[in-house]
Every structure is written in C-alpha cells, then in structure tokens.
Design a protein around this motif. Structure first.
Motif: not given
Length: 158
Positions: A97-111
């Motif tokens: 799971x990944x997100x920007x520090x200031x963001x509430x929503x999560x970003x989609x990332x792959x390894x």
C-alpha cells in the motif's frame, strides 16, 4: 527475420466486498506500515505486509536516506527481515500500500524492478510462488499469483 514473442499477463482485480479476511488483514497492516515509513525526502509512504506459511504476519516500510540511492523499498526491507530471521519459513502473500504523506487516498504502485528481482530470488529459494497484493487507488486489489506475472524475463538463468 525476427520472430515476435508475446508475453501474456493475467492478474486478478478484487473488489473490496470480495476480499478474503486474510486480504483485509494484510492490506490493513500494509497501510499501517506505510504510516510509519521514513520518507522525509519524497514524502511517498510505502508499506508492505507478508504472511508466512507458519501464519505469522510481519510489516515493513520504505526507509529513505539523504544519500540517495541508499534507501530501501518497503518490500525489500520486509522480505530481508523475514527471510533473514526465519530462513526456513516460506513467504506466502505480500501486500503493498502506498500514499503521499499529505494525501488521504492511496496510490496504486507495483514493486519496482529491484523489488521484483528480490521477490523472484525468494520464489526460487523456496521453490514456490509468492502471491502479491497491490492496493489500487480505487480501493480494489490487483493480485498477481507470482512475481512471474510482473517480471516475465527475470534474472535467474544461472
């Protein structure tokens, strides 16, 4: 004349209402791990959790360093820890799971590529695949049954 080689990838997209209890647990723990990431330079928080075959679950996160590229990705820091401490216990599932520090929503990332190769190394070591769960920004999970789905031409032909 050159021949064309086609590689087909098949991943599962799992909506939140269809998550298993274990998938819920692993994603929840990956999110919690992301919140503890040391990412003062990118402010991009990545967390991972892993289920071992003995039922234990561990968490890890990205650890940045001002001396780039000394930092370590969440997946590699976690897998290095669990395999280093439990060398005979196979990792079954890895959630990210990944997100920007200031963001509430999560970003989609792959390894990343290094993490893909590291996961591949452990699949070879244990002789079995590691399922990878990647949280999508829309709340679903993209599931790969093995790193081979994300790294079809791995560096393992020695």
């Amino acid at each position: 004349m050159a021949k064309k080689i086609n590689v087909q990838v098949s991943l599962d997209l799992i909506e939140p209402q269809d998550w298993s209890e274990m998938e819920k647990e692993l994603i929840s723990r990956a999110k919690a791990a992301a919140e503890r990431a040391h990412a003062p330079y990118s402010n991009f928080l990545v967390g991972a959790s892993v289920l071992l075959e003995n039922g234990a679950i561990f968490e890890g996160n990205n650890q940045e360093n001002v001396s780039f590229p000394v930092g370590v990705c969440a997946e590699r820091s976690l897998l290095s820890f669990v395999v280093g401490n439990f060398p005979n216990v196979r990792p079954l599932k890895l959630a990210i799971a990944a997100k920007k520090r200031e963001g509430a929503s999560y970003a989609f990332v792959t390894p990343c590529g290094s993490c893909r190769q590291t996961i591949n190394e452990y699949e070879i070591m244990f002789g079995k695949p590691i399922e990878i769960l990647m949280l999508h920004e829309n709340g679903s999970i993209l599931r790969a049954s093995s790193i081979k789905e994300l790294l079809p031409f791995s560096f393992d032909s020695f």
